[in-house]
Scaffold this motif. Structure first.
Motif, PDB file in Angstrom:
ATOM      1  N   LEU A 158      -0.473  -0.850 -16.489  1.00  0.00           N
ATOM      2  CA  LEU A 158      -0.049  -1.939 -15.606  1.00  0.00           C
ATOM      3  C   LEU A 158       0.755  -3.001 -16.343  1.00  0.00           C
ATOM      4  CD1 LEU A 158      -0.236  -3.427 -12.856  1.00  0.00           C
ATOM      5  CD2 LEU A 158      -2.339  -4.492 -13.706  1.00  0.00           C
ATOM      6  N   ASP A 159       1.874  -3.376 -15.730  1.00  0.00           N
ATOM      7  CA  ASP A 159       2.645  -4.534 -16.175  1.00  0.00           C
ATOM      8  C   ASP A 159       2.788  -5.445 -14.965  1.00  0.00           C
ATOM      9  OD1 ASP A 159       4.917  -6.317 -16.704  1.00  0.00           O
ATOM     10  OD2 ASP A 159       5.252  -5.102 -18.491  1.00  0.00           O
ATOM     11  N   GLU A 160       2.351  -6.675 -15.093  1.00  0.00           N
ATOM     12  CA  GLU A 160       2.337  -7.600 -13.949  1.00  0.00           C
ATOM     13  C   GLU A 160       3.724  -7.856 -13.377  1.00  0.00           C
ATOM     14  OE1 GLU A 160      -0.280  -8.525 -12.525  1.00  0.00           O
ATOM     15  OE2 GLU A 160      -1.882  -8.173 -13.979  1.00  0.00           O
ATOM     16  N   ARG A 161       4.769  -7.605 -14.156  1.00  0.00           N
ATOM     17  CA  ARG A 161       6.131  -7.837 -13.676  1.00  0.00           C
ATOM     18  C   ARG A 161       6.648  -6.711 -12.777  1.00  0.00           C
ATOM     19  NH1 ARG A 161       8.973  -8.223 -19.383  1.00  0.00           N
ATOM     20  NH2 ARG A 161       7.638  -6.366 -19.600  1.00  0.00           N
ATOM     21  N   ALA A 162       5.979  -5.572 -12.831  1.00  0.00           N
ATOM     22  CA  ALA A 162       6.530  -4.375 -12.197  1.00  0.00           C
ATOM     23  C   ALA A 162       6.627  -4.488 -10.683  1.00  0.00           C
ATOM     24  CB  ALA A 162       5.695  -3.160 -12.584  1.00  0.00           C
ATOM     25  N   GLU A 163       5.609  -5.055 -10.035  1.00  0.00           N
ATOM     26  CA  GLU A 163       5.607  -5.115  -8.578  1.00  0.00           C
ATOM     27  C   GLU A 163       6.758  -5.971  -8.056  1.00  0.00           C
ATOM     28  OE1 GLU A 163       2.616  -5.986  -4.805  1.00  0.00           O
ATOM     29  OE2 GLU A 163       1.854  -6.058  -6.862  1.00  0.00           O
ATOM     30  N   ASP A 164       6.969  -7.142  -8.656  1.00  0.00           N
ATOM     31  CA  ASP A 164       8.076  -7.998  -8.218  1.00  0.00           C
ATOM     32  C   ASP A 164       9.421  -7.341  -8.487  1.00  0.00           C
ATOM     33  OD1 ASP A 164       6.330  -9.916  -7.315  1.00  0.00           O
ATOM     34  OD2 ASP A 164       6.533 -11.213  -9.076  1.00  0.00           O
ATOM     35  N   PHE A 165       9.534  -6.677  -9.642  1.00  0.00           N
ATOM     36  CA  PHE A 165      10.784  -5.984  -9.949  1.00  0.00           C
ATOM     37  C   PHE A 165      11.081  -4.938  -8.884  1.00  0.00           C
ATOM     38  CE2 PHE A 165      13.137  -2.418 -11.603  1.00  0.00           C
ATOM     39  CZ  PHE A 165      14.183  -3.004 -12.295  1.00  0.00           C
ATOM     40  N   ALA A 190       7.330   2.639 -13.790  1.00  0.00           N
ATOM     41  CA  ALA A 190       6.154   3.497 -13.981  1.00  0.00           C
ATOM     42  C   ALA A 190       4.997   2.691 -14.558  1.00  0.00           C
ATOM     43  CB  ALA A 190       6.499   4.661 -14.901  1.00  0.00           C
ATOM     44  N   ARG A 191       4.945   1.403 -14.179  1.00  0.00           N
ATOM     45  CA  ARG A 191       3.895   0.509 -14.679  1.00  0.00           C
ATOM     46  C   ARG A 191       3.303  -0.319 -13.543  1.00  0.00           C
ATOM     47  NH1 ARG A 191       5.194  -1.972 -20.503  1.00  0.00           N
ATOM     48  NH2 ARG A 191       2.915  -1.921 -20.413  1.00  0.00           N
ATOM     49  N   ARG A 192       3.108   0.332 -12.395  1.00  0.00           N
ATOM     50  CA  ARG A 192       2.659  -0.385 -11.213  1.00  0.00           C
ATOM     51  C   ARG A 192       1.138  -0.483 -11.069  1.00  0.00           C
ATOM     52  NH1 ARG A 192       6.187  -0.569  -6.783  1.00  0.00           N
ATOM     53  NH2 ARG A 192       4.395  -1.375  -5.628  1.00  0.00           N
ATOM     54  N   SER A 193       0.368   0.263 -11.866  1.00  0.00           N
ATOM     55  CA  SER A 193      -1.086   0.237 -11.740  1.00  0.00           C
ATOM     56  C   SER A 193      -1.730   0.575 -13.068  1.00  0.00           C
ATOM     57  CB  SER A 193      -1.554   1.230 -10.667  1.00  0.00           C
ATOM     58  OG  SER A 193      -1.403   2.567 -11.125  1.00  0.00           O
ATOM     59  N   LEU A 194      -3.061   0.397 -13.133  1.00  0.00           N
ATOM     60  CA  LEU A 194      -3.784   0.716 -14.362  1.00  0.00           C
ATOM     61  C   LEU A 194      -3.702   2.198 -14.708  1.00  0.00           C
ATOM     62  CD1 LEU A 194      -7.004  -1.446 -13.831  1.00  0.00           C
ATOM     63  CD2 LEU A 194      -5.062  -1.952 -15.320  1.00  0.00           C
ATOM     64  N   LYS A 195      -3.549   3.045 -13.685  1.00  0.00           N
ATOM     65  CA  LYS A 195      -3.486   4.487 -13.907  1.00  0.00           C
ATOM     66  C   LYS A 195      -2.055   5.009 -13.977  1.00  0.00           C
ATOM     67  CE  LYS A 195      -7.997   5.492 -11.859  1.00  0.00           C
ATOM     68  NZ  LYS A 195      -8.732   6.298 -10.850  1.00  0.00           N
ATOM     69  N   ALA A 196      -1.084   4.108 -13.938  1.00  0.00           N
ATOM     70  CA  ALA A 196       0.325   4.510 -14.013  1.00  0.00           C
ATOM     71  C   ALA A 196       0.626   5.103 -15.387  1.00  0.00           C
ATOM     72  CB  ALA A 196       1.224   3.312 -13.761  1.00  0.00           C
ATOM     73  N   PRO A 197       1.684   5.903 -15.493  1.00  0.00           N
ATOM     74  CA  PRO A 197       2.043   6.484 -16.792  1.00  0.00           C
ATOM     75  C   PRO A 197       2.196   5.466 -17.902  1.00  0.00           C
ATOM     76  CG  PRO A 197       3.282   7.548 -15.048  1.00  0.00           C
ATOM     77  CD  PRO A 197       2.544   6.411 -14.409  1.00  0.00           C
ATOM     78  N   GLY A 198       2.675   4.258 -17.579  1.00  0.00           N
ATOM     79  CA  GLY A 198       2.873   3.235 -18.598  1.00  0.00           C
ATOM     80  C   GLY A 198       1.861   2.101 -18.543  1.00  0.00           C
ATOM     81  N   GLY A 216      23.157  -0.345   4.007  1.00  0.00           N
ATOM     82  CA  GLY A 216      22.003   0.406   3.533  1.00  0.00           C
ATOM     83  C   GLY A 216      20.820   0.333   4.479  1.00  0.00           C
ATOM     84  N   ARG A 217      19.945   1.324   4.345  1.00  0.00           N
ATOM     85  CA  ARG A 217      18.693   1.348   5.110  1.00  0.00           C
ATOM     86  C   ARG A 217      17.610   1.915   4.227  1.00  0.00           C
ATOM     87  NH1 ARG A 217      16.497   4.927   9.469  1.00  0.00           N
ATOM     88  NH2 ARG A 217      18.370   6.197   9.310  1.00  0.00           N
ATOM     89  N   LEU A 218      16.532   1.166   4.059  1.00  0.00           N
ATOM     90  CA  LEU A 218      15.405   1.614   3.239  1.00  0.00           C
ATOM     91  C   LEU A 218      14.497   2.489   4.090  1.00  0.00           C
ATOM     92  CD1 LEU A 218      14.197   1.185   0.348  1.00  0.00           C
ATOM     93  CD2 LEU A 218      12.747  -0.570   1.382  1.00  0.00           C
ATOM     94  N   ARG A 219      14.219   3.692   3.591  1.00  0.00           N
ATOM     95  CA  ARG A 219      13.385   4.639   4.322  1.00  0.00           C
ATOM     96  C   ARG A 219      11.965   4.742   3.760  1.00  0.00           C
ATOM     97  NH1 ARG A 219      15.960   8.309   7.628  1.00  0.00           N
ATOM     98  NH2 ARG A 219      18.243   8.270   7.638  1.00  0.00           N
ATOM     99  N   TYR A 220      11.797   4.396   2.489  1.00  0.00           N
ATOM    100  CA  TYR A 220      10.487   4.587   1.845  1.00  0.00           C
ATOM    101  C   TYR A 220      10.426   3.689   0.627  1.00  0.00           C
ATOM    102  CZ  TYR A 220       6.522   7.181  -0.252  1.00  0.00           C
ATOM    103  OH  TYR A 220       5.311   7.542  -0.801  1.00  0.00           O
ATOM    104  N   ALA A 221       9.290   3.037   0.423  1.00  0.00           N
ATOM    105  CA  ALA A 221       9.076   2.212  -0.769  1.00  0.00           C
ATOM    106  C   ALA A 221       7.580   2.134  -1.030  1.00  0.00           C
ATOM    107  CB  ALA A 221       9.668   0.816  -0.586  1.00  0.00           C
ATOM    108  N   GLU A 222       7.103   3.008  -1.894  1.00  0.00           N
ATOM    109  CA  GLU A 222       5.680   3.062  -2.218  1.00  0.00           C
ATOM    110  C   GLU A 222       5.529   3.408  -3.693  1.00  0.00           C
ATOM    111  OE1 GLU A 222       3.361   2.284  -0.112  1.00  0.00           O
ATOM    112  OE2 GLU A 222       4.457   2.305   1.790  1.00  0.00           O
ATOM    113  N   ALA A 223       4.300   3.272  -4.187  1.00  0.00           N
ATOM    114  CA  ALA A 223       3.994   3.630  -5.581  1.00  0.00           C
ATOM    115  C   ALA A 223       2.705   4.443  -5.604  1.00  0.00           C
ATOM    116  CB  ALA A 223       3.873   2.388  -6.443  1.00  0.00           C
ATOM    117  N   PRO A 224       2.741   5.666  -5.062  1.00  0.00           N
ATOM    118  CA  PRO A 224       1.501   6.433  -4.890  1.00  0.00           C
ATOM    119  C   PRO A 224       0.771   6.781  -6.184  1.00  0.00           C
ATOM    120  CG  PRO A 224       3.419   7.801  -4.454  1.00  0.00           C
ATOM    121  CD  PRO A 224       3.910   6.397  -4.561  1.00  0.00           C
ATOM    122  N   TYR A 225       1.490   6.923  -7.272  1.00  0.00           N
ATOM    123  CA  TYR A 225       0.858   7.253  -8.551  1.00  0.00           C
ATOM    124  C   TYR A 225       1.115   6.169  -9.601  1.00  0.00           C
ATOM    125  CZ  TYR A 225       0.755  11.789  -6.240  1.00  0.00           C
ATOM    126  OH  TYR A 225       0.558  12.806  -5.329  1.00  0.00           O
TER     127      TYR A 225
END
Length: 232
Positions: free
Chosen positions: A157-164, A147-155, A213-222
């Motif tokens: 922005l954390d630069e590590r979040a996207e790679d994680f 929950a730290r993927r952007s400046l407006k995220a609940p937590g 496994g099959r990935l169907r969705y991977a986004e961070a809309p909020y």
């Protein structure tokens, strides 16, 4: 034995009544979740088990009732084929019950809430135990990524979040049980990852099954990582 699993996120906004005027923003995520749950049910499990985070460890084996009242919506949901006794379902499990309701699931269903700080080895053992509850077990696993993927995220922005989240998406999409088992509870806590414990339950349940496994969705809309995957 685990025969299939669906991995879905659990934002209350998945429920259109909660999202209200913003409901259309998550139509793609709802469609992906519906497809994953449909594939889970098509695998023919005789027992479904929902796994999601909660404030404390709790188990529902005779049905259960959830609600979205805390989000200002008088909407109740219940687990299939059971009563409404016991404590209220956690928010994550309530979203799972809603997904099963939309799919018109009618199988015997249990639910398990696991706290965010649950030890990894305990979650792996729990998964093994759940997989042994019936000859054909299906899991619906509810959890969000960072929950730290952007400046407006609940937590924020954390630069590590996207790679994680990128590595997490890879692991969920390839049914990599070892990668999920190795998720660091400390790092997950820092990145506000709500799904770590449920995903490690899945890892324990799926070990040795040969599921793909099959990935169907991977986004961070909020600003929160949402993932949908099917294991079969």
């Amino acid at each position: 034995m685990l025969v299939a699993a669906a991995v879905c996120p659990c934002p209350p906004l998945l429920v259109p009544e909660v999202a209200s005027g913003a409901a259309a923003e998550l139509d793609g995520l709802r469609a992906a979740c519906a497809a994953a749950v449909g594939e889970l049910l098509a695998a023919g499990p005789e027992l479904l088990v929902l796994v999601g985070d909660g404030p404390q460890a709790e188990v529902w084996t005779e049905g259960g009732l959830g609600s979205f009242q805390r989000f200002g919506v008088p909407r109740a949901v219940r687990l299939p084929s059971g009563g409404v006794e016991g404590p209220e379902l956690s928010p994550a499990l309530s979203v799972g019950a809603w997904l099963l309701e939309q799919a018109e699931a009618a199988l015997p269903t249990h639910a398990c809430a696991v706290p965010a700080d649950a030890p990894a080895d305990r979650m792996l053992g729990l998964g093994q135990g759940l997989a042994g509850l019936a000859d054909r077990v299906g899991l619906l696993v509810l959890g969000d990524g960072s929950a730290r993927r952007s400046l407006k995220a609940p937590g924020y922005l954390d630069e590590r979040a996207e790679d994680f989240d990128a590595e997490l998406a890879r692991a969920l999409g390839s049914a990599d049980t070892e990668a999920l088992a190795a998720l660091d509870p400390g790092l997950c806590a820092e990145l506000l990852v709500a799904g770590r414990a449920p995903w490690q339950v899945l890892a324990g349940a799926a070990r040795g099954t040969g599921l793909g496994g099959r990935l169907r969705y991977a986004e961070a809309p909020y600003g929160v990582g949402y993932f949908v995957a099917s294991w079969s």
